[in-house]
Write an enzyme that holds these catalytic residues in place. Structure first.
Site, mmCIF file in Angstrom:
data_model
loop_
_atom_site.group_PDB
_atom_site.id
_atom_site.type_symbol
_atom_site.label_atom_id
_atom_site.label_comp_id
_atom_site.label_asym_id
_atom_site.label_seq_id
_atom_site.Cartn_x
_atom_site.Cartn_y
_atom_site.Cartn_z
ATOM 1 N N THR A 1 0.828 -1.202 0.000
ATOM 2 C CA THR A 1 0.000 0.000 0.000
ATOM 3 C C THR A 1 0.864 1.254 0.000
ATOM 4 O O THR A 1 0.606 2.204 -0.756
ATOM 5 C CB THR A 1 -0.929 -0.008 1.231
ATOM 6 O OG1 THR A 1 -1.737 -1.185 1.187
ATOM 7 C CG2 THR A 1 -1.824 1.218 1.255
ATOM 8 N N LYS B 1 -3.571 -14.290 4.145
ATOM 9 C CA LYS B 1 -2.764 -13.079 4.030
ATOM 10 C C LYS B 1 -3.443 -12.009 3.178
ATOM 11 O O LYS B 1 -3.291 -10.817 3.397
ATOM 12 C CB LYS B 1 -1.385 -13.420 3.429
ATOM 13 C CG LYS B 1 -0.439 -12.227 3.338
ATOM 14 C CD LYS B 1 0.921 -12.676 2.803
ATOM 15 C CE LYS B 1 1.874 -11.495 2.712
ATOM 16 N NZ LYS B 1 1.483 -10.550 1.649
ATOM 17 N N PHE C 1 7.960 -9.341 2.563
ATOM 18 C CA PHE C 1 8.124 -9.457 4.012
ATOM 19 C C PHE C 1 9.084 -8.401 4.557
ATOM 20 O O PHE C 1 9.180 -7.305 4.007
ATOM 21 C CB PHE C 1 8.546 -10.879 4.394
ATOM 22 C CG PHE C 1 7.475 -11.901 4.128
ATOM 23 C CD1 PHE C 1 6.196 -11.741 4.633
ATOM 24 C CD2 PHE C 1 7.738 -13.022 3.356
ATOM 25 C CE1 PHE C 1 5.194 -12.678 4.378
ATOM 26 C CE2 PHE C 1 6.750 -13.968 3.102
ATOM 27 C CZ PHE C 1 5.480 -13.795 3.613
ATOM 28 N N PHE D 1 -2.252 4.875 11.387
ATOM 29 C CA PHE D 1 -3.539 4.295 11.773
ATOM 30 C C PHE D 1 -4.285 5.308 12.632
ATOM 31 O O PHE D 1 -3.664 6.167 13.285
ATOM 32 C CB PHE D 1 -3.339 2.999 12.577
ATOM 33 C CG PHE D 1 -3.110 1.776 11.732
ATOM 34 C CD1 PHE D 1 -4.099 0.813 11.594
ATOM 35 C CD2 PHE D 1 -1.905 1.581 11.061
ATOM 36 C CE1 PHE D 1 -3.893 -0.320 10.812
ATOM 37 C CE2 PHE D 1 -1.693 0.457 10.283
ATOM 38 C CZ PHE D 1 -2.689 -0.507 10.156
ATOM 39 N N TRP E 1 -3.419 4.986 2.587
ATOM 40 C CA TRP E 1 -4.600 4.123 2.620
ATOM 41 C C TRP E 1 -5.877 4.964 2.587
ATOM 42 O O TRP E 1 -6.815 4.650 1.856
ATOM 43 C CB TRP E 1 -4.563 3.249 3.878
ATOM 44 C CG TRP E 1 -5.692 2.266 3.973
ATOM 45 C CD1 TRP E 1 -5.745 1.020 3.418
ATOM 46 C CD2 TRP E 1 -6.938 2.456 4.652
ATOM 47 N NE1 TRP E 1 -6.950 0.415 3.717
ATOM 48 C CE2 TRP E 1 -7.705 1.279 4.466
ATOM 49 C CE3 TRP E 1 -7.492 3.511 5.395
ATOM 50 C CZ2 TRP E 1 -8.985 1.125 5.013
ATOM 51 C CZ3 TRP E 1 -8.766 3.362 5.930
ATOM 52 C CH2 TRP E 1 -9.498 2.173 5.734
#
Length: 557
Positions: free
Chosen positions: A73, A105, A301, A381, A409
């Protein structure tokens, strides 16, 4: 808030010919797969080779947690942000695997308002690349078994065939199987097994080959097993590299799609980073570099896996090191690395954030070891507090590393402009980085493995099983010891124990087995209990998926 697929389906996409024009491709120089997807033919790629290369930005992250990090993202939002501030940018990303898509996932097309589209196409069958790789892999398996059935002129020892079949799904029941049962007419009985398609060496080869000629050379070098005299047997011994290349000729061509904001995205190849090298294809990355001022790519990852393999395996093949490295982190994930339970992550906790920062700090220092500029991207967030953000800023400043907020996002490219501006400033000028590889080719297998474990993971030492020790001796005799090491390790921890979060120290890493991948050009070192065929969770994501009567996907994240 809309789901990812609802945002994607509501978007107005530009015709792929318009996206192609942004990177200098005319409509007749691409191969259209419908209105919004295309492949780039080899003659178009060759025509771009003489153009100068842009700047390469590698996006990586801290060790992943259930709290979420958002590397893809951020990559997409950063590319959109760079375009918004006037820097001509494209993306070079991996293709999703159906295993994680149908499992737990999720996909690999970003999230919120930072996505590549058409989202459901890319996450499902896309342009058929995964199916071509699966078919080529399994065609080789069939040819091996047929050779043994039809007289076995190469004296293949059925007990020492190391080539496995693959399927692009999570299916634990196929990890260990027996084939050839049913009598003489049904083949030679032997043990076999399935890997997930993205763990196939053919996937790695597709992502590292730079031409059809190189593809065939690499396919021919694949070691499929050993003779009764324990000598290696390759695909070229079977004389089938041409047939395999034929099955892969279209899959080798990079795919072109777009972001929600119309940024060109080359989505091609998809090796996992915990069991393979975890990077988008060399052909797609090179093409993007010749077509753009900036290219944003990501490695799978955390930086201990994907980024290390990008820098030590892909860069020598690509011929260009990143001009900057972005490490994605979230306050939620850092608090989890600091010991805070998942159900308490919404509350402010400065102590656990400071404790968890050790994970980010080790990744920062690891990436700085390669002599490439590093910037931290804080993926925001709604539960983040200003006190937590300021704590993280202070910690990063103490380590002399830039940190920027990222809200892609929720805001798309607008939420990535601050990070984009930092990238432009960090990479200003025409100079090159002082990239330094972690180890050299002439180092021993033991030295290369120890360099990764001690310098990147922070471990104390490496131990080798009896089988791995014998393999090292054999590999030296075959001249395979000059190949780089591709560590197959849990993604959740620096160690080979997924429960050791944060930045563990004083641990050993055990190499239980090596798998030679001569076509890909590396040796895979298997650690811990990492598996090359995942299993489905108790409640797979597939249970939420459906399709309407008019063919519209439902529940795809």
């Amino acid at each position: 808030m809309k789901t990812d697929i609802e945002i994607s389906q509501a978007a107005t996409m530009a015709p792929i010919t318009e996206i192609a024009n942004k990177v200098g491709f005319s409509p007749d120089s691409i191969e259209q797969y419908g209105q919004y997807k295309a492949k780039i033919p080899f003659e178009t790629i060759k025509a771009k080779d003489s153009e100068p290369s842009g700047k390469l930005i590698l996006v990586t992250s801290i060790n992943p947690t259930p709290a979420g990090e958002g590397k893809s993202t951020v990559s997409i939002g950063l590319a959109d942000g760079l375009n918004r501030i006037g820097a001509k940018t494209s993306l070079a990303l991996r293709e999703p695997s159906l295993g994680p898509v149908m499992g737990v996932k999720g996909g690999a097309t970003g999230g919120g308002y930072a996505q590549v589209v058409p989202m459901e196409d890319i996450n499902l069958h896309f342009t058929g690349d995964m199916h071509a790789i699966t078919t080529a892999n399994n065609a080789l398996s069939a040819l091996i078994d047929n050779h043994m059935q039809q007289g076995n002129a190469l004296q293949i020892d059925a007990r020492r065939v190391i080539w496995k079949r693959v399927v692009d799904l999570n299916d634990r029941a196929l990890r260990q199987i027996v084939v050839g049962l049913g009598g003489p007419m049904q083949g030679v009985p032997r043990e076999d097994g399935f890997d997930i398609t993205v763990a196939s060496e053919i996937m790695a080869i597709l992502c590292l080959a730079d031409s059809i000629h190189d593809l065939k050379r690499r396919l021919g070098a694949i070691v499929i097993g050993y003779t009764y005299q324990k000598e290696p047997i390759t695909v070229s011994d079977l004389q089938v590299e041409g047939a395999l290349a034929l099955l892969l000729k279209d899959a080798l061509k990079p795919n072109l799609v777009q972001t929600l904001e119309g940024t060109p995205a080359f989505v091609h190849g998809g090796p996992f980073a915990n069991i393979a090298h975890g990077c988008n294809s060399v052909m797609a990355t090179k093409l993007a570099l010749h077509a753009s001022e900036f290219v944003v790519t990501e490695a799978g990852f955390g930086a201990d896996l994907g980024a290390e393999k990008f820098l030590d395996i892909k860069v020598p093949v690509l011929g260009k090191a990143p001009d900057a490295i972005v490490i994605v982190a979230t306050i939620r994930a850092l608090k989890m690395h600091g010991g805070l339970p998942k159900n308490e992550l919404a509350q402010e906790d400065i102590a656990s954030l400071k404790e968890g920062y050790a994970n980010l700090q080790r990744h920062i220092r690891n990436m700085q070891r390669y002599q490439i500029p590093v910037v931290v991207a804080l993926n925001e967030f709604v539960t983040d507090t200003e006190a937590e953000f300021q704590t993280l800023v202070d910690l990063c400043q103490a380590d002399q590393v830039e940190i920027r907020r990222c809200a892609v996002w929720a805001q798309g490219g607008a939420g990535g402009e601050e990070l984009a501006q930092a990238i432009v400033e960090i990479t200003a000028g025409n100079g090159t980085t002082n990239y330094q590889r972690l180890y050299q080719d002439d180092a021993s297998i033991e030295e290369k493995t120890a360099a990764i474990v001690k310098k990147i993971y922070g471990g104390k030492q490496v131990t080798f099983s009896q089988k791995a020790t014998k393999q090292i001796q054999s590999f030296k005799q075959y001249g395979w010891d000059e190949l780089p090491i591709c560590m197959a390790k849990t993604q959740y921890s620096f160690s080979d124990d997924p429960t050791k979060l944060g930045a563990p120290t004083d641990f050993d890493v055990t190499i239980r087995e090596f798998v030679p991948k001569l076509g890909a050009g590396f040796l895979v070192a298997l650690t811990g209990d990492v598996m090359t065929m995942p299993g489905l969770p108790k409640r797979p994501a597939a249970l939420n998926m459906d399709v309407t009567d008019d063919g519209q996907a439902i529940g795809l994240f």
